[in-house]
Design an enzyme around this catalytic site. Structure first.
Site, PDB file in Angstrom:
ATOM      1  N   CYS A 137       0.820  -1.206   0.000  1.00 24.59           N
ATOM      2  CA  CYS A 137       0.000   0.000   0.000  1.00 24.59           C
ATOM      3  C   CYS A 137       0.857   1.261   0.000  1.00 24.59           C
ATOM      4  O   CYS A 137       1.355   1.691   1.045  1.00 24.59           O
ATOM      5  CB  CYS A 137      -0.919  -0.014   1.228  1.00 24.59           C
ATOM      6  SG  CYS A 137      -1.979   1.421   1.340  1.00 24.59           S
ATOM      7  N   CYS A 140      -0.519   4.117   2.069  1.00 21.41           N
ATOM      8  CA  CYS A 140      -0.319   3.986   3.520  1.00 21.41           C
ATOM      9  C   CYS A 140       1.135   4.270   3.897  1.00 21.41           C
ATOM     10  O   CYS A 140       1.411   4.921   4.892  1.00 21.41           O
ATOM     11  CB  CYS A 140      -0.626   2.565   4.001  1.00 21.41           C
ATOM     12  SG  CYS A 140      -2.063   1.823   3.303  1.00 21.41           S
ATOM     13  N   ASP A 141       2.055   3.723   3.122  1.00 19.81           N
ATOM     14  CA  ASP A 141       3.448   3.672   3.566  1.00 19.81           C
ATOM     15  C   ASP A 141       4.420   4.516   2.744  1.00 19.81           C
ATOM     16  O   ASP A 141       5.600   4.607   3.096  1.00 19.81           O
ATOM     17  CB  ASP A 141       3.936   2.208   3.550  1.00 19.81           C
ATOM     18  CG  ASP A 141       3.110   1.342   4.476  1.00 19.81           C
ATOM     19  OD1 ASP A 141       2.670   1.850   5.511  1.00 19.81           O
ATOM     20  OD2 ASP A 141       2.897   0.159   4.159  1.00 19.81           O
TER      21      ASP A 141
END
Ligand code: NAP
Length: 315
Positions: A137, A140-141
């Site tokens: 992701c 997300c990261d």
């Protein structure tokens, strides 16, 4: 919940499809029970900003959106319990849903178990997953890889999208694909291939993800499909974007799935299965649209069908 009580409707999954089904069946006074799996809230909880869910002109945080849906479902009396269903028996009425520690009985069932990211399975991937450099992701990261080199594995729209997103942070993004052209839509492929920070690495498959004492990614070992030569891309992050696997195993058989494992609903229906009173909704049954709003729509349709079915057969 005791083994002997029979639920009107059990919804399996807490993503957009499951929670929308919960809102509708709860408002229909069916007292739904929602079974939560290992990722409460589903895939959207791993997204940052959701900009295309109607009704939020300025976007909404994915986690917050799922919290809102859950709150809305709870307000009308939805109950939530943890249970990972491992098999089912749909030959009897009530239907049986089997978890490790109990069996849940239900007159009708809505399966909204979503899909999970597909992984490559190469050495190092599992060991370095989650906070150590391997992720699925970028939204997300991605921000953790500011001014670092990273690699994205895959050649579809997801891979192109992840790679483009990562250009906001990373110094360089290797897009590693096993063919010599991207499968992604032309517009996404063109954008990715023309981006100055993205370097496409063609005809290459991952062999291993290397790490410093298995504590942090230090490189992605790849092999050329043309020459079999191996090399290591010196990256700190590896983003796996090779598609998704629908979470349908515990239900198939008895339910039908296609060659990729997605539920195959009855002809002409998106949500009806061959088992009366059993419905499917969201990414576990949809490999075409895979959007939060389409999953919510399927959850709504499944709830209305369950409600009708219970009105006729569920006494
Ligand atoms: P996908 O289209 O199935 O692409 C998966 C990619 O990963 C393919 O290029 C495939 O290679 C490669 N791959 C599969 N297994 C592999 C393995 N073991 N090792 C190395 N590479 C592997 O999946 P997706 O990109 O997640 O897209 C899924 C659907 O969502 C598509 O319909 C897509 O259009 C849609 N989507 C749309 C958007 C958007 O419009 N913004 C964004 C994301 C996704 P091959 O090419 O060799 O098969």
């Amino acid at each position: 919940m005791s083994n002997s009580s029979v639920e009107n409707v059990v919804i399996i999954g807490t993503g957009c499809a499951g929670l929308t089904a919960a809102i509708y069946t709860a408002r229909a006074n069916l007292n739904p029970l929602v079974l939560e799996g290992p990722l409460p809230g589903g895939q959207l909880t791993t997204t940052s900003e959701v900009e295309n869910f109607p009704g939020f002109p300025h976007g909404i945080d994915g986690f917050q959106l799922m919290q809102n849906l859950r709150e809305q479902a709870t307000r009308f009396g939805t109950r939530f319990e943890q249970a990972l269903i491992t098999s089912v028996d749909f030959t009897t009425m009530p239907r049986k849903l089997v978890a490790a520690d109990r069996t849940v009985l239900a007159k009708s069932v809505i399966i909204a178990t979503g899909a999970s990211p597909r992984m490559t399975g190469v050495p190092g991937e599992k060991e370095l997953y989650g906070g150590k450099g391997v992720t699925t992701c970028a939204t997300c990261d991605g921000a953790f890889y500011r001014k670092m080199d990273v690699a994205v594995i895959g050649g579809g729209d997801s891979a192109a999208e992840e790679a483009l997103f990562l250009t906001r942070f990373a110094s360089k993004v290797y897009l590693v694909h096993r063919r010599d052209s991207l499968r992604a839509s032309k517009i996404m492929a063109d954008r990715a291939m023309s981006h100055e920070k993205i370097k496409c690495v063609w005809d290459s498959v991952p062999v291993a993800i290397e790490g410093v004492d298995q504590g942090a990614v230090s490189g992605l070992r790849i092999r050329s499909t043309k020459t079999a030569a191996e090399s290591v891309l010196p990256v700190k992050g590896v983003f796996v974007a090779i598609g998704h696997v629908p979470n349908t195993k515990p239900f198939a058989p008895p339910l039908d799935v296609d060659e990729n494992g997605y539920f195959k609903p009855l002809n002409g229906s998106q949500i009806q299965t061959k088992v009366p009173g059993v419905y499917v909704a969201g990414d576990c049954a949809d490999h075409v649209y895979r959007q939060a709003i389409t999953a919510a729509g399927m959850g709504c349709a499944a709830a209305i069908e369950a409600e009708r079915w219970l009105a006729e057969h569920g006494t």
